[in-house]
Motif scaffolding. Structure first.
Motif, PDB file in Angstrom:
ATOM      1  N   VAL A 154     -81.196  33.996  12.514  1.00 27.41           N
ATOM      2  CA  VAL A 154     -81.654  33.968  13.911  1.00 27.41           C
ATOM      3  C   VAL A 154     -83.077  33.413  13.910  1.00 27.41           C
ATOM      4  O   VAL A 154     -83.872  33.752  13.034  1.00 27.41           O
ATOM      5  N   PRO A 155     -83.409  32.518  14.871  1.00 32.69           N
ATOM      6  CA  PRO A 155     -84.797  32.038  14.909  1.00 32.69           C
ATOM      7  C   PRO A 155     -85.748  33.203  15.159  1.00 32.69           C
ATOM      8  O   PRO A 155     -85.379  34.172  15.829  1.00 32.69           O
ATOM      9  N   ASN A 156     -86.947  33.143  14.580  1.00 28.76           N
ATOM     10  CA  ASN A 156     -87.908  34.218  14.830  1.00 28.76           C
ATOM     11  C   ASN A 156     -89.192  33.659  15.430  1.00 28.76           C
ATOM     12  O   ASN A 156     -89.410  32.450  15.477  1.00 28.76           O
ATOM     13  N   TRP A 157     -90.025  34.578  15.861  1.00 27.41           N
ATOM     14  CA  TRP A 157     -91.199  34.234  16.651  1.00 27.41           C
ATOM     15  C   TRP A 157     -92.334  33.638  15.831  1.00 27.41           C
ATOM     16  O   TRP A 157     -93.227  32.994  16.366  1.00 27.41           O
ATOM     17  N   LYS A 158     -92.302  33.797  14.510  1.00 22.86           N
ATOM     18  CA  LYS A 158     -93.437  33.405  13.666  1.00 22.86           C
ATOM     19  C   LYS A 158     -93.635  31.886  13.625  1.00 22.86           C
ATOM     20  O   LYS A 158     -92.713  31.138  13.362  1.00 22.86           O
ATOM     21  N   ILE A 159     -94.874  31.462  13.857  1.00 23.24           N
ATOM     22  CA  ILE A 159     -95.248  30.051  13.679  1.00 23.24           C
ATOM     23  C   ILE A 159     -96.052  29.902  12.394  1.00 23.24           C
ATOM     24  O   ILE A 159     -95.821  28.998  11.602  1.00 23.24           O
ATOM     25  N   ALA A 160     -97.003  30.823  12.181  1.00 20.12           N
ATOM     26  CA  ALA A 160     -97.888  30.698  11.014  1.00 20.12           C
ATOM     27  C   ALA A 160     -98.451  32.064  10.633  1.00 20.12           C
ATOM     28  O   ALA A 160     -98.504  32.984  11.453  1.00 20.12           O
ATOM     29  N   PHE A 202     -86.694  42.140  24.931  1.00 16.84           N
ATOM     30  CA  PHE A 202     -85.605  42.931  25.511  1.00 16.84           C
ATOM     31  C   PHE A 202     -86.082  44.379  25.591  1.00 16.84           C
ATOM     32  O   PHE A 202     -86.895  44.819  24.783  1.00 16.84           O
ATOM     33  N   LYS A 203     -85.532  45.104  26.550  1.00 15.55           N
ATOM     34  CA  LYS A 203     -86.004  46.482  26.780  1.00 15.55           C
ATOM     35  C   LYS A 203     -85.304  47.498  25.876  1.00 15.55           C
ATOM     36  O   LYS A 203     -85.319  48.693  26.147  1.00 15.55           O
ATOM     37  N   VAL A 204     -84.665  47.016  24.825  1.00 13.66           N
ATOM     38  CA  VAL A 204     -84.047  47.930  23.856  1.00 13.66           C
ATOM     39  C   VAL A 204     -84.444  47.511  22.446  1.00 13.66           C
ATOM     40  O   VAL A 204     -84.724  46.333  22.199  1.00 13.66           O
ATOM     41  N   GLU A 205     -84.503  48.491  21.556  1.00 10.91           N
ATOM     42  CA  GLU A 205     -84.703  48.212  20.130  1.00 10.91           C
ATOM     43  C   GLU A 205     -83.379  48.442  19.432  1.00 10.91           C
ATOM     44  O   GLU A 205     -82.689  49.429  19.704  1.00 10.91           O
ATOM     45  N   MET A 206     -83.033  47.548  18.529  1.00 15.59           N
ATOM     46  CA  MET A 206     -81.758  47.650  17.827  1.00 15.59           C
ATOM     47  C   MET A 206     -81.971  48.392  16.510  1.00 15.59           C
ATOM     48  O   MET A 206     -82.615  47.871  15.591  1.00 15.59           O
ATOM     49  N   VAL A 207     -81.467  49.619  16.457  1.00 17.83           N
ATOM     50  CA  VAL A 207     -81.578  50.439  15.242  1.00 17.83           C
ATOM     51  C   VAL A 207     -80.223  50.411  14.544  1.00 17.83           C
ATOM     52  O   VAL A 207     -79.188  50.592  15.189  1.00 17.83           O
ATOM     53  N   ILE A 208     -80.228  50.164  13.251  1.00 23.13           N
ATOM     54  CA  ILE A 208     -78.982  50.171  12.480  1.00 23.13           C
ATOM     55  C   ILE A 208     -79.131  51.128  11.304  1.00 23.13           C
ATOM     56  O   ILE A 208     -80.166  51.146  10.638  1.00 23.13           O
ATOM     57  N   VAL A 230     -81.820  51.820   3.881  1.00 27.31           N
ATOM     58  CA  VAL A 230     -81.101  52.951   4.488  1.00 27.31           C
ATOM     59  C   VAL A 230     -80.890  52.718   5.981  1.00 27.31           C
ATOM     60  O   VAL A 230     -79.781  52.788   6.505  1.00 27.31           O
ATOM     61  N   ASP A 231     -81.979  52.476   6.674  1.00 29.32           N
ATOM     62  CA  ASP A 231     -81.906  52.192   8.109  1.00 29.32           C
ATOM     63  C   ASP A 231     -83.132  51.385   8.491  1.00 29.32           C
ATOM     64  O   ASP A 231     -84.135  51.355   7.767  1.00 29.32           O
ATOM     65  N   THR A 232     -83.046  50.724   9.614  1.00 30.04           N
ATOM     66  CA  THR A 232     -84.155  49.868  10.034  1.00 30.04           C
ATOM     67  C   THR A 232     -84.013  49.569  11.515  1.00 30.04           C
ATOM     68  O   THR A 232     -82.997  49.895  12.131  1.00 30.04           O
ATOM     69  N   LYS A 233     -85.044  48.955  12.090  1.00 30.64           N
ATOM     70  CA  LYS A 233     -84.944  48.557  13.501  1.00 30.64           C
ATOM     71  C   LYS A 233     -85.386  47.109  13.668  1.00 30.64           C
ATOM     72  O   LYS A 233     -86.224  46.612  12.906  1.00 30.64           O
ATOM     73  N   TYR A 234     -84.796  46.466  14.645  1.00 27.12           N
ATOM     74  CA  TYR A 234     -85.165  45.087  14.965  1.00 27.12           C
ATOM     75  C   TYR A 234     -85.488  44.997  16.449  1.00 27.12           C
ATOM     76  O   TYR A 234     -84.872  45.677  17.284  1.00 27.12           O
ATOM     77  N   GLU A 235     -86.449  44.130  16.758  1.00 25.92           N
ATOM     78  CA  GLU A 235     -86.763  43.850  18.157  1.00 25.92           C
ATOM     79  C   GLU A 235     -86.518  42.375  18.402  1.00 25.92           C
ATOM     80  O   GLU A 235     -86.806  41.534  17.549  1.00 25.92           O
ATOM     81  N   PHE A 236     -85.978  42.096  19.591  1.00 24.94           N
ATOM     82  CA  PHE A 236     -85.661  40.721  19.945  1.00 24.94           C
ATOM     83  C   PHE A 236     -86.295  40.382  21.289  1.00 24.94           C
ATOM     84  O   PHE A 236     -86.584  41.265  22.103  1.00 24.94           O
ATOM     85  N   ILE A 242     -82.656  33.372  22.106  1.00 21.40           N
ATOM     86  CA  ILE A 242     -83.019  34.685  21.561  1.00 21.40           C
ATOM     87  C   ILE A 242     -83.789  34.498  20.261  1.00 21.40           C
ATOM     88  O   ILE A 242     -83.408  33.689  19.407  1.00 21.40           O
ATOM     89  N   TYR A 243     -84.877  35.250  20.131  1.00 20.78           N
ATOM     90  CA  TYR A 243     -85.705  35.219  18.919  1.00 20.78           C
ATOM     91  C   TYR A 243     -85.842  36.625  18.357  1.00 20.78           C
ATOM     92  O   TYR A 243     -85.909  37.598  19.118  1.00 20.78           O
ATOM     93  N   LEU A 244     -85.923  36.726  17.046  1.00 24.32           N
ATOM     94  CA  LEU A 244     -86.308  37.973  16.387  1.00 24.32           C
ATOM     95  C   LEU A 244     -87.827  38.071  16.483  1.00 24.32           C
ATOM     96  O   LEU A 244     -88.531  37.104  16.154  1.00 24.32           O
ATOM     97  N   ILE A 245     -88.330  39.205  16.951  1.00 25.65           N
ATOM     98  CA  ILE A 245     -89.787  39.339  17.115  1.00 25.65           C
ATOM     99  C   ILE A 245     -90.290  40.542  16.305  1.00 25.65           C
ATOM    100  O   ILE A 245     -89.516  41.310  15.767  1.00 25.65           O
ATOM    101  N   ASP A 246     -91.607  40.659  16.210  1.00 30.72           N
ATOM    102  CA  ASP A 246     -92.248  41.792  15.543  1.00 30.72           C
ATOM    103  C   ASP A 246     -92.023  41.732  14.029  1.00 30.72           C
ATOM    104  O   ASP A 246     -91.612  40.735  13.480  1.00 30.72           O
TER     105      ASP A 246
END
Length: 315
Positions: A75-81, A96-102, A197-203, A210-214
């Motif tokens: 997935v494209p992400n927000w990072k430029i440099a 997005f107003k939700v965080e994706m926890v897996i 074990v588990d992690t979260k992603y913000e988009f 859609i970009y992966l952010i943070d």
């Protein structure tokens, strides 16, 4: 104690605003770019502790950089440099107003819910007869709302769609990206003798994409176990050895602090602060397999400003 960055107050060209998070300072540049500075602040139990941890910001920023680079094909992400060891400059997206926890394992918040007798979390069923830290047959998605204030709260896919927080088309993509990112992170962790074990992603979204952010896969946003003795510990009902900032929480608990009203944060002397710094550097090397190279601690604030200014000029 070396020079820890606990506060920044820059005035970059085109700067619209400065958002101070618990551990990061985020500068909005012309509503087009973000300058995210990973400070050396450290938080636990939703409280920012009084002392900064030298090199913590560099550790988190450089782990995130590695994993953003390693997942850009998913997935494209927000990072430029990454113009400075403590700074990422990237695209400003509408989050997005939700965080994706897996979650691949029954631990942490999910275990606490399970232990209390619940067999559903975020609308996802959990089978009977599981034990703490046991692996789920298939990783489960347990999204949370992204709270402006207070705590994030669990939410189901159905409620996300019913409330219109994310369109169905976008949400299905977020689920797909989350599973693929977790699979990649798991694969990379395995090579280092670790379990993700588990992690979260913000988009976020920018011009329909859609970009992966943070940050991703850092010890502040993820939990890792050591794989070598995972099975033996599980079988014996022992706690797993963790690679996360759990050791800071444990120290606070042992010293009578859990963020509750009336509790006082214990004194963090120089020896303790430096020991936490060393642990973060250990985390970096264990997660990435790279040797940590300390950035020059002299005039860190001046260095950051110079590097960011040069980067913004090139955009």
């Amino acid at each position: 104690m070396e020079n820890a960055v606990v506060k920044t107050n820059y005035n970059f060209p085109g700067q619209k605003s400065l958002y101070e998070g618990k551990v990061r300072d985020v500068y909005n540049i012309n509503d087009e770019f973000l300058v995210m500075i990973a400070t050396d602040r450290i938080s636990a139990f939703d409280v920012v502790l009084p002392k900064g941890i030298p090199y913590k910001g560099q550790v988190l920023n450089q782990i995130a950089e590695k994993f953003l680079n390693a997942t850009a094909d998913i997935v494209p992400n927000w990072k430029i440099a990454t113009p400075d060891p403590m700074v990422t400059v990237g695209i400003l997206c509408e989050p997005f107003k939700v965080e994706m926890v897996i979650r691949g394992y029954l631990t942490g918040h999910a275990w606490r819910e399970y232990k209390a007798g619940k067999r559903q979390i975020c609308g996802v069923s959990m089978p009977d007869g599981m034990v703490e830290n046991q692996r789920f047959e298939t990783p489960i998605l347990t999204p949370t709302t992204k709270a402006d204030q207070g705590h994030d709260e669990d939410i189901s896919r159905e409620d996300i769609l019913r409330k219109g927080l994310v369109s169905e088309e976008d949400y299905l993509l977020l689920e797909k990206y989350t599973r693929e990112l977790y699979a990649r992170g798991t694969e990379m962790a395995q090579k280092m003798g670790l379990i993700l074990v588990d992690t979260k992603y913000e988009f976020g979204k920018k011009e329909g994409s859609i970009y992966l952010i943070d940050e991703i896969h850092t010890p502040d946003s993820s939990r890792y176990f050591y794989s070598e003795d995972y099975e033996a510990r599980l079988k014996n009902g022992e706690q797993q050895r963790q690679l996360s900032k759990e050791f800071v929480r444990q120290w606070l608990i042992e010293n009578g602090f859990q963020g509750k009203e009336g509790q006082v944060i214990p004194h963090m002397d120089e020896a303790y602060v430096n020991s936490v710094s060393e642990r973060y550097i250990e985390l970096f090397e264990k997660i990435t397999g790279d040797t940590f190279v300390k950035a020059n601690p002299a005039d860190v604030q001046g260095r950051i400003e110079k590097n960011v200014m040069a980067c913004l000029k090139s955009l």
